[in-house]
Write an enzyme that holds these catalytic residues in place. Structure first.
Site, PDB file in Angstrom:
ATOM      1  N   LYS A 118       0.809  -1.217   0.000  1.00 14.00           N
ATOM      2  CA  LYS A 118       0.000   0.000   0.000  1.00 14.00           C
ATOM      3  C   LYS A 118       0.849   1.278   0.000  1.00 14.00           C
ATOM      4  O   LYS A 118       0.446   2.290  -0.550  1.00 14.00           O
ATOM      5  CB  LYS A 118      -0.952   0.007   1.192  1.00 14.00           C
ATOM      6  CG  LYS A 118      -2.127  -0.938   0.982  1.00 14.00           C
ATOM      7  CD  LYS A 118      -3.255  -0.634   1.936  1.00 14.00           C
ATOM      8  CE  LYS A 118      -4.492  -1.440   1.590  1.00 14.00           C
ATOM      9  NZ  LYS A 118      -4.355  -2.867   1.961  1.00 14.00           N
ATOM     10  N   SER A 155       1.639  -9.786  -1.110  1.00 15.77           N
ATOM     11  CA  SER A 155       1.310  -8.358  -0.987  1.00 15.77           C
ATOM     12  C   SER A 155       1.640  -7.777   0.382  1.00 15.77           C
ATOM     13  O   SER A 155       1.879  -6.580   0.497  1.00 15.77           O
ATOM     14  CB  SER A 155      -0.166  -8.135  -1.303  1.00 15.77           C
ATOM     15  OG  SER A 155      -0.998  -8.961  -0.498  1.00 15.77           O
ATOM     16  N   GLU A 212      -9.652   7.023   3.770  1.00 11.20           N
ATOM     17  CA  GLU A 212     -10.602   6.108   4.407  1.00 11.20           C
ATOM     18  C   GLU A 212      -9.835   4.841   4.746  1.00 11.20           C
ATOM     19  O   GLU A 212      -8.825   4.534   4.111  1.00 11.20           O
ATOM     20  CB  GLU A 212     -11.764   5.772   3.467  1.00 11.20           C
ATOM     21  CG  GLU A 212     -11.493   4.653   2.452  1.00 11.20           C
ATOM     22  CD  GLU A 212     -10.440   4.983   1.411  1.00 11.20           C
ATOM     23  OE1 GLU A 212     -10.199   6.184   1.172  1.00 11.20           O
ATOM     24  OE2 GLU A 212      -9.845   4.044   0.843  1.00 11.20           O
TER      25      GLU A 212
HETATM   26  C1  LIG Z   1      -5.139  -3.901   1.553  1.00 13.73           C
HETATM   27  C2  LIG Z   1      -4.428  -5.150   1.218  1.00 13.73           C
HETATM   28  C3  LIG Z   1      -4.815  -5.952   0.113  1.00 13.73           C
HETATM   29  C4  LIG Z   1      -6.013  -5.655  -0.730  1.00 13.73           C
HETATM   30  O1  LIG Z   1      -5.952  -4.481  -1.473  1.00 13.73           O
HETATM   31  P1  LIG Z   1      -5.736  -4.471  -3.038  1.00 13.73           P
HETATM   32  O2  LIG Z   1      -6.008  -3.063  -3.404  1.00 13.73           O
HETATM   33  O3  LIG Z   1      -6.720  -5.428  -3.649  1.00 13.73           O
HETATM   34  O4  LIG Z   1      -4.346  -4.881  -3.303  1.00 13.73           O
HETATM   35  C5  LIG Z   1      -4.065  -7.078  -0.182  1.00 13.73           C
HETATM   36  N1  LIG Z   1      -2.997  -7.421   0.574  1.00 13.73           N
HETATM   37  C6  LIG Z   1      -2.613  -6.693   1.634  1.00 13.73           C
HETATM   38  C7  LIG Z   1      -1.437  -7.143   2.428  1.00 13.73           C
HETATM   39  C8  LIG Z   1      -3.311  -5.541   2.001  1.00 13.73           C
HETATM   40  O5  LIG Z   1      -2.915  -4.822   3.063  1.00 13.73           O
END
Ligand SMILES: *Cc1c(COP(=O)(O)O)cnc(C)c1O
Length: 402
Positions: free
Chosen positions: A94, A384, A116
């Site tokens: 993020k 992610s 948000e």
């Molecule tokens: C917020 C988050 C997501 C989901 O958000 P996307 O916009 O779909 O990428 C996925 N993985 C992690 C670790 C997150 O913090």
């Protein structure tokens, strides 16, 4: 349209049938100002130089690609590689986006940012960059989420942000986003709204994608260097879709690479308890300023969602994903809570990496499909984020007292 000359969005912010600008008239000038500022920044090499300097020195990029050799051996099939977004400062992808938007806010002369947040991850990433750039930060968060996500609320406060509780509606993310938009209308002169995923009215989906593309651009170079070719499959979890589009976009024209987006299957896409708009065949609707596949009933009321991972718990999906689904360039599947938790355990035990529950959904696809593939084939999973934030959730699910 052939995938090799894929180009979206169009001038009106549409990705095929999806996207656009569906907001109150009072917000149109603000979105036009933003769109123009972004188009100018996008042409300015100094803007990108500053972006990449911060990604290097503050976030710690490039994040490595890592061959999960023990997990691959255990699954006895395709080789699993991980793109390590979990190693970024603040623990997830993020921050790539919040750095980009904060730099744009600075360029536009805005000294106050709002955001948000649902689980609090985007709130923390926004509070982080606000501190980094010396901006005032207000984070809108559903009253119920504030209760459930106390550690992230405290993090935001430590970073100097003001957390604003939202008690309307279901007192969760959807209501926080409505409230942030209302606040933006009221203070548009000095305020920049940092949206946390590749959704919202144009130009947000395109802008967030462009900032997150650092993931896919790095991965392409790194895979070439590591194995002399690109993976057979690239897979990412999809909430709003920012980490996924960041990995996929640079691969769209590489038609030999299968792209897989994994939605949150919750208790199963055939039950009411999931957050999988595409896999469950949801119709098109409008929410939070854009048009896309959206979980809703016959009367257009937004349906409640469920996922073990708060970050995937959203009834919609970014417009570019809906378009890539229509084009059949990306395949969308769902992994349910149980499969995600199994994948979570496997990565902990075989690789010494505690993944975010969101990322565990992408891993779950690899865990299911790697055994059916050849040992010379390669699956690249976008990891992610890291799972430190999820240990309380996992403990509760395992009936363990911390
Ligand atoms: C917020 C988050 C997501 C989901 O958000 P996307 O916009 O779909 O990428 C996925 N993985 C992690 C670790 C997150 O913090």
């Amino acid at each position: 349209m052939s995938h090799t000359n894929y180009q979206a969005p169009d001038q009106n912010g549409f990705f095929g049938e999806h996207g656009g600008v569906y907001v109150a008239e009072t917000l149109i000038p603000a979105l036009q100002e933003l769109a123009q500022a972004y188009q100018e920044a996008k042409q300015d090499p100094e803007f990108w130089a500053e972006f990449h300097r911060d990604l290097a020195n503050y976030v710690g990029r490039p994040s490595p690609v890592y061959h999960a050799a023990r997990l691959s051996e255990k699954l006895s099939g395709a080789q699993i590689w991980l793109k390590r977004e979990d190693l970024n400062h603040t623990g997830a992808h993020k921050v790539n986006n919040t750095i980009g938007q904060a730099l744009l806010a600075k360029r536009m002369g805005k000294k106050r940012v709002i955001a948000e947040t649902g689980a609090g991850q985007h709130g923390v990433a926004s509070a982080t960059v606000a501190a980094r750039f010396g901006m005032e930060c207000h984070v809108y968060m559903g009253a119920d989420d504030i209760q459930r996500q106390a550690p992230n609320v405290f993090r935001m406060k430590l970073l100097g942000a003001n957390v604003v509780g939202v008690s309307s509606g279901s007192r969760t993310l959807k209501d926080a986003m409505n409230e942030a938009m209302r606040e933006w209308v009221a203070r548009v002169d000095d305020t920049f709204y940092i949206i946390g995923t590749a959704a919202g009215p144009a130009p947000y989906p395109e802008m967030v994608r462009d900032f997150q593309c650092v993931i896919g651009n790095e991965a392409k170079e790194q895979m070439q260097a590591a194995i002399g070719r690109q993976p057979d499959v690239a897979v990412a979890c999809v909430g709003g879709g920012s980490n996924a589009i960041g990995l996929f976009y640079p691969y769209i024209s590489e038609t030999s690479v299968r792209l897989i987006g994994v939605e949150a299957g919750g208790h199963g896409v055939h039950t009411p308890d999931h957050a999988a708009p595409i896999t469950s065949g949801a119709p098109i609707g409008v929410l939070h300023g854009f048009r896309s596949y959206l979980m809703q009933d016959e009367n257009g009321q937004i349906l409640g969602t469920h996922s073990v991972s708060a970050g995937l718990d959203y009834p919609g999906i970014g417009p570019e994903h809906s378009h890539l689904h229509d084009l059949k360039r990306v395949e969308y599947h769902a992994a349910n809570d149980e499969a995600a938790l199994q994948a979570f355990d496997l990565l902990c035990q075989y690789e010494g990496i505690i993944p975010a529950l969101e990322s565990s959904h992408a891993l779950a696809w690899a865990v299911k499909h790697a055994p059916k593939m050849g040992k010379d084939q390669v699956i690249l999973v976008n990891l992610s984020g890291r799972g430190d934030k999820d240990i309380n959730t996992v403990a509760k699910l395992k009936n363990i007292e911390l």
